[in-house]
Design an enzyme around this catalytic site. Structure first.
Site, short mmCIF file in Angstrom:
data_model
loop_
_atom_site.label_atom_id
_atom_site.label_comp_id
_atom_site.label_asym_id
_atom_site.label_seq_id
_atom_site.Cartn_x
_atom_site.Cartn_y
_atom_site.Cartn_z
N GLY A 38 -85.16 7.26 5.90
CA GLY A 38 -84.24 6.21 6.33
C GLY A 38 -84.97 5.29 7.30
N GLU A 61 -86.19 4.34 2.11
CA GLU A 61 -85.02 3.59 2.56
C GLU A 61 -84.12 3.31 1.36
OE1 GLU A 61 -83.48 2.47 5.45
OE2 GLU A 61 -82.10 1.69 3.95
N ARG A 63 -81.36 1.20 1.18
CA ARG A 63 -80.82 -0.16 0.99
C ARG A 63 -81.89 -1.07 0.42
NH1 ARG A 63 -78.45 -1.93 6.58
NH2 ARG A 63 -80.11 -0.58 7.34
N ASN A 97 -83.18 7.34 -2.61
CA ASN A 97 -82.22 8.19 -1.92
C ASN A 97 -82.95 9.46 -1.49
OD1 ASN A 97 -80.24 9.87 -1.03
ND2 ASN A 97 -78.82 9.41 -2.70
N ALA A 98 -83.31 9.53 -0.22
CA ALA A 98 -84.10 10.66 0.27
C ALA A 98 -83.30 11.96 0.25
CB ALA A 98 -84.60 10.37 1.68
N LEU A 117 -85.22 8.96 12.47
CA LEU A 117 -84.89 8.20 13.66
C LEU A 117 -83.55 7.50 13.46
CD1 LEU A 117 -88.29 6.62 14.80
CD2 LEU A 117 -87.37 8.91 15.16
N ASP A 120 -77.80 7.79 10.12
CA ASP A 120 -76.40 7.39 10.14
C ASP A 120 -75.55 8.56 10.62
OD1 ASP A 120 -76.96 4.82 9.22
OD2 ASP A 120 -76.93 5.48 7.13
N GLU A 221 -83.73 0.18 15.27
CA GLU A 221 -82.51 0.78 15.81
C GLU A 221 -82.75 1.26 17.25
OE1 GLU A 221 -79.72 0.48 14.15
OE2 GLU A 221 -78.49 1.54 15.64
N1 SAM Z 1 -84.86 4.75 11.23
C1 SAM Z 1 -84.53 3.33 11.33
C2 SAM Z 1 -84.54 2.88 12.76
O1 SAM Z 1 -84.63 3.75 13.64
O2 SAM Z 1 -84.49 1.68 13.00
C3 SAM Z 1 -83.17 3.02 10.68
C4 SAM Z 1 -81.96 3.62 11.30
S1 SAM Z 1 -80.47 3.18 10.44
C5 SAM Z 1 -79.21 3.54 11.57
C6 SAM Z 1 -80.34 4.47 9.21
C7 SAM Z 1 -81.05 4.09 7.93
O3 SAM Z 1 -81.04 5.17 7.00
C8 SAM Z 1 -80.41 2.90 7.23
O4 SAM Z 1 -81.39 1.91 7.01
C9 SAM Z 1 -79.92 3.50 5.91
O5 SAM Z 1 -79.91 2.56 4.85
C10 SAM Z 1 -80.89 4.64 5.70
N2 SAM Z 1 -80.39 5.71 4.83
C11 SAM Z 1 -79.18 6.30 4.88
N3 SAM Z 1 -79.07 7.26 3.94
C12 SAM Z 1 -80.25 7.28 3.28
C13 SAM Z 1 -80.75 8.04 2.19
N4 SAM Z 1 -79.99 8.97 1.60
N5 SAM Z 1 -82.00 7.80 1.76
C14 SAM Z 1 -82.77 6.85 2.34
N6 SAM Z 1 -82.35 6.11 3.38
C15 SAM Z 1 -81.11 6.31 3.85
#
Ligand code: SAM
Length: 246
Positions: A38, A61, A63, A97-98, A117, A120, A221
């Protein structure tokens, strides 16, 4: 929103050359060692790139717009900052999708570090099953991490921090590396899964774990939470060998 992902049927089927062309020359057996799960806008990858110029790192990621942004960002850095250590050739990002496809990308024991980091938080109880740290996913993280490998989690949500610590701590293949062992290089507490030799290397490794300084403020973030003067909770977990494994 989870359909139409392109993913390899197994790690060796992945076109790694497309992601790391200068590293993955013919015959190279270099593999990704760090995964940023993510990765958002890629700030952590960009800041670690020069610290470990020989280490391949992959941001994952979900999105599409965000992963496209990171892919373009890395392309730009590779063109404009060629002269920096590593020239940003060691970082890459994929849209995936991790929570579903990790073993399609990484072999057993391949990774030495995984980063989560500001995952969500999914506050509502009914949505907790969507949290990226849960009992069944920890088995997958343990699978792709090498023994002694480290997982780093940072969040501004105390409840999520406690949730992550709880799940990792109760999992047989992880131990919680406590705060006072992180910076000082203090001897870690005895754990039956760690032999004296690995204790010594753990001590040395933690004393100079250079990623620690980059976990709070490299990612977008993290910077946002700083601007809002929010709390940040860090936790580190080590992959250890389980009772039935060698
Ligand atoms: N780690 C980054 C930072 O610290 O700036 C992003 C934090 S953001 C709150 C959480 C990220 O996780 C989002 O960009 C979201 O799209 C991604 N994400 C959520 N579920 C995911 C999944 N199953 N696979 C990959 N990415 C995912």
């Amino acid at each position: 929103a989870d359909h139409n992902f392109d993913y390899p049927i197994c790690p060796s089927e992945m076109d790694w050359n497309a992601l790391y062309p200068t590293h993955w020359q013919e015959g190279s057996d270099k593999k990704v060692e760090f995964a940023d799960i993510g990765c958002g806008y890629g700030g952590l990858l960009v800041s670690l790139a020069q610290l470990f110029p020989e280490t391949l790192m992959l941001g994952m990621e979900i999105r599409v717009k965000v992963s496209d942004f990171v892919i373009d960002r890395i392309k730009g850095l590779r063109e404009e900052k060629k002269d920096r250590p590593g020239g940003y050739q060691n970082i890459a990002c994929i849209r995936t999708n991790a929570m579903k496809y990790l073993p399609n990308y990484f072999e057993k024991g391949q990774l030495s570090k995984m980063f989560f980091l500001f995952p969500d938080p999914h506050f509502k109880r009914a949505k907790h099953k969507w949290r990226i740290i849960n009992s069944s996913l920890l088995a997958e993280y343990a699978y792709v991490l090498r023994q002694g490998g480290l997982v780093y989690t940072v969040t501004d949500v105390k409840d999520l921090h406690e949730w992550m610590v709880h799940h990792f701590t109760k999992h047989p293949l992880f131990v919680h590396v406590k705060e006072d062992e992180l910076h000082s290089g203090n001897r870690p507490p005895f754990h039956p899964a760690l032999t004296p030799a690995s204790l010594m290397s753990l001590e040395a490794e933690m004393a100079e774990d250079r990623v620690l300084d980059h976990l709070f403020d490299s990612s977008e973030e993290g910077q946002k939470v700083s601007r809002n003067s929010g709390d940040k909770f860090l936790a580190v977990f080590r992959r250890v060998c389980g009772p039935t494994q060698g």
